[in-house]
Scaffold this active site. Structure first.
Site, mmCIF file in Angstrom:
data_model
loop_
_atom_site.group_PDB
_atom_site.id
_atom_site.type_symbol
_atom_site.label_atom_id
_atom_site.label_comp_id
_atom_site.label_asym_id
_atom_site.label_seq_id
_atom_site.Cartn_x
_atom_site.Cartn_y
_atom_site.Cartn_z
ATOM 1 N N GLY A 25 0.785 -1.230 0.000
ATOM 2 C CA GLY A 25 0.000 0.000 0.000
ATOM 3 C C GLY A 25 0.816 1.278 0.000
ATOM 4 O O GLY A 25 1.840 1.405 -0.674
ATOM 5 N N GLY A 27 2.617 2.677 2.352
ATOM 6 C CA GLY A 27 3.957 2.589 2.924
ATOM 7 C C GLY A 27 4.969 2.061 1.930
ATOM 8 O O GLY A 27 6.086 2.574 1.833
ATOM 9 N N TYR A 180 -11.771 3.288 14.114
ATOM 10 C CA TYR A 180 -10.791 3.771 13.137
ATOM 11 C C TYR A 180 -10.730 5.301 13.150
ATOM 12 O O TYR A 180 -9.639 5.890 13.230
ATOM 13 C CB TYR A 180 -11.177 3.266 11.738
ATOM 14 C CG TYR A 180 -10.219 3.746 10.665
ATOM 15 C CD1 TYR A 180 -8.935 3.207 10.574
ATOM 16 C CD2 TYR A 180 -10.586 4.738 9.760
ATOM 17 C CE1 TYR A 180 -8.045 3.652 9.601
ATOM 18 C CE2 TYR A 180 -9.707 5.190 8.787
ATOM 19 C CZ TYR A 180 -8.436 4.637 8.713
ATOM 20 O OH TYR A 180 -7.553 5.097 7.757
HETATM 21 N N1 LIG Z 1 -6.080 3.453 1.761
HETATM 22 C C1 LIG Z 1 -6.736 4.557 2.078
HETATM 23 O O1 LIG Z 1 -7.658 4.990 1.363
HETATM 24 C C2 LIG Z 1 -6.357 5.346 3.307
HETATM 25 C C3 LIG Z 1 -7.021 6.571 3.535
HETATM 26 C C4 LIG Z 1 -6.664 7.324 4.649
HETATM 27 C C5 LIG Z 1 -5.673 6.866 5.491
HETATM 28 N N2 LIG Z 1 -5.055 5.675 5.250
HETATM 29 C C6 LIG Z 1 -4.008 5.240 6.199
HETATM 30 O O2 LIG Z 1 -2.857 4.873 5.470
HETATM 31 C C7 LIG Z 1 -2.087 3.945 6.219
HETATM 32 C C8 LIG Z 1 -1.658 2.814 5.319
HETATM 33 O O3 LIG Z 1 -2.806 2.150 4.832
HETATM 34 P P1 LIG Z 1 -2.861 1.412 3.410
HETATM 35 O O4 LIG Z 1 -4.039 1.951 2.717
HETATM 36 O O5 LIG Z 1 -1.541 1.431 2.742
HETATM 37 O O6 LIG Z 1 -3.227 -0.074 3.910
HETATM 38 P P2 LIG Z 1 -2.635 -1.503 3.524
HETATM 39 O O7 LIG Z 1 -2.429 -1.634 2.070
HETATM 40 O O8 LIG Z 1 -3.534 -2.474 4.207
HETATM 41 O O9 LIG Z 1 -1.202 -1.510 4.211
HETATM 42 C C9 LIG Z 1 -1.095 -1.518 5.618
HETATM 43 C C10 LIG Z 1 0.321 -1.823 6.006
HETATM 44 O O10 LIG Z 1 0.381 -1.930 7.441
HETATM 45 C C11 LIG Z 1 0.921 -3.205 7.779
HETATM 46 N N3 LIG Z 1 0.374 -3.730 9.020
HETATM 47 C C12 LIG Z 1 -0.914 -4.072 9.278
HETATM 48 N N4 LIG Z 1 -1.019 -4.579 10.514
HETATM 49 C C13 LIG Z 1 0.218 -4.551 11.048
HETATM 50 C C14 LIG Z 1 0.771 -4.951 12.280
HETATM 51 N N5 LIG Z 1 0.013 -5.491 13.251
HETATM 52 N N6 LIG Z 1 2.098 -4.770 12.498
HETATM 53 C C15 LIG Z 1 2.884 -4.257 11.547
HETATM 54 N N7 LIG Z 1 2.421 -3.849 10.341
HETATM 55 C C16 LIG Z 1 1.111 -4.019 10.099
HETATM 56 C C17 LIG Z 1 0.533 -4.093 6.613
HETATM 57 O O11 LIG Z 1 1.309 -5.276 6.629
HETATM 58 P P3 LIG Z 1 0.843 -6.586 5.736
HETATM 59 O O12 LIG Z 1 1.350 -6.288 4.351
HETATM 60 O O13 LIG Z 1 1.542 -7.703 6.407
HETATM 61 O O14 LIG Z 1 -0.638 -6.665 5.810
HETATM 62 C C18 LIG Z 1 0.828 -3.159 5.453
HETATM 63 O O15 LIG Z 1 2.211 -3.064 5.212
HETATM 64 C C19 LIG Z 1 -2.961 3.526 7.396
HETATM 65 O O16 LIG Z 1 -2.530 4.207 8.562
HETATM 66 C C20 LIG Z 1 -4.351 4.011 7.004
HETATM 67 O O17 LIG Z 1 -5.132 4.335 8.137
HETATM 68 C C21 LIG Z 1 -5.377 4.904 4.188
#
Ligand SMILES: NC(=O)c1ccc[n+]([C@@H]2O[C@H](COP(=O)([O-])OP(=O)(O)OC[C@H]3O[C@@H](n4cnc5c(N)ncnc54)[C@H](OP(=O)(O)O)[C@@H]3O)[C@@H](O)[C@H]2O)c1
Length: 310
Positions: A25, A27, A180
């Site tokens: 994602g 990150g 959340y």
């Molecule tokens: N996507 C959106 O539309 C959106 C909008 C607003 C804010 N955000 C924020 O953006 C950030 C990243 O989200 P994303 O959209 O990139 O989600 P994502 O694709 O689900 O990626 C989440 C990342 O966090 C890791 N993770 C999850 N649980 C964990 C744990 N217990 N320990 C260590 N790492 C863990 C995941 O590892 P795995 O690969 O092993 O699962 C993955 O690398 C979050 O803080 C989210 O709240 C996202």
């Protein structure tokens, strides 16, 4: 990603960047941008070794720069956050950018190994614990005119928060979206409260909304999660675009000031009324102390004193 002018040296040259949630994602995309921006070292923090190493391999292949290192930790567990921080301190005595990004949405209430509600543990407490444990290398990396940066990925969803300080883990009235939204408001409060305690000439702290981004976010919630993803994907931007503000905040001169701010699309933005309330940010700081069993004021003051002592 829009790079700075080609005549200028790459803005992250010589710098060490740590990014959590880097296996996927936003990150992962941000980690690739940090490498492209010239970082000397980018530490990918993931919870699964094989997946995190695959992300690292992909980033090296895409950029041609073998500067990535992997660290594995389940950030919802306090012991693993502490162990991760200890390894990072030992391996990287100077950290210029810490990107707190790992997070998730949990439609069903669950507890971590520490018995803490998992949204609060992963999305908020891990940001706090990791950042405070890395203050020494963050302060060590500060240079005149070049403060180091702590970046907390929040969300526009913070506007829907309904926080009850008497029940941050939502033992009563749990809803996945409420948990959340509350955690994302806590990210904004933490950035504000920490910024007030640090010299912005040394460390700036920001929170941000990345946009609605096409990632695996929320997918691990059974059929409801997959339906949610399907809906989100109709309106989402790609991960590279979603990582843009996070990557920009790591180097942009405009983001070296206004510590404690909230950013959307590279623009300083007013958070919700609650998000802009420093009294609430302080209350969150105190409640977080209670949940983590520490006195964060003492931790910050001690790190500043060690930094002054040189
Ligand atoms: N996507 C959106 O539309 C959106 C909008 C607003 C804010 N955000 C924020 O953006 C950030 C990243 O989200 P994303 O959209 O990139 O989600 P994502 O694709 O689900 O990626 C989440 C990342 O966090 C890791 N993770 C999850 N649980 C964990 C744990 N217990 N320990 C260590 N790492 C863990 C995941 O590892 P795995 O690969 O092993 O699962 C993955 O690398 C979050 O803080 C989210 O709240 C996202």
């Amino acid at each position: 990603m829009a790079l700075p002018s080609s005549a200028a040296p790459l803005p992250l040259a010589g710098k060490t960047v740590v990014v959590t949630g880097a296996s996927d994602g936003i990150g992962r995309a941000a980690a690739e941008q940090f490498v492209t921006l010239g970082a000397a070292t980018v530490v990918l923090v993931g919870r699964r070794a094989a997946k995190t190493e695959a992300a690292a391999t992909g980033i090296v292949a895409a950029t041609g720069r073998p500067v990535v290192h992997c660290e594995i930790a389940d950030l919802s567990r306090r012991d693993e956050v502490a162990a991760l921080a200890a390894r990072l301190r030992a391996r990287h005595p100077a950290i210029h950018v810490l990107a707190n990004n790992a997070g998730g949405l949990f439609l069903d209430r669950g507890l971590t190994a520490d018995g803490i509600e998992q949204t609060l543990a992963l999305n908020h407490l891990a940001y706090v614990q990791l950042t405070l444990a890395l203050l020494d290398p963050l302060l060590a990396a500060a240079a005149p005119g070049a403060p180091t940066r702590v970046l907390c990925v929040s969300s526009r969803a913070h506007r829907n928060a309904r926080v009850d300080f008497g029940d941050l883990p939502l033992a009563r009235g749990y809803g996945g979206w409420r948990a959340y939204a509350n955690s994302k408001l806590c990210n904004i409060w933490f950035a504000r409260a920490l910024a007030r305690r640090l010299d912005p000439a040394q460390v700036v702290v920001h929170s941000l909304h990345p946009g609605v981004v096409r990632t695996r976010f929320a997918e691990d919630n059974g059929p409801a999660g997959r339906l949610l993803r399907w809906v989100m994907d109709r309106v989402s931007i790609g991960a590279a675009e979603g990582a843009d503000t996070l990557a920009w905040l790591a180097w942009a001169p405009d983001a070296a000031r206004d510590s404690g701010s909230y950013w959307v699309r590279r623009t300083r933005t007013q958070p919700s009324r609650a998000g802009a309330d420093d009294d609430l940010a302080e209350q969150c700081w105190r409640e977080t102390d209670a949940l983590l069993g520490m006195d964060a004021n003492v931790v910050v003051a001690a790190a500043r004193a060690r930094s002054l002592a040189g």
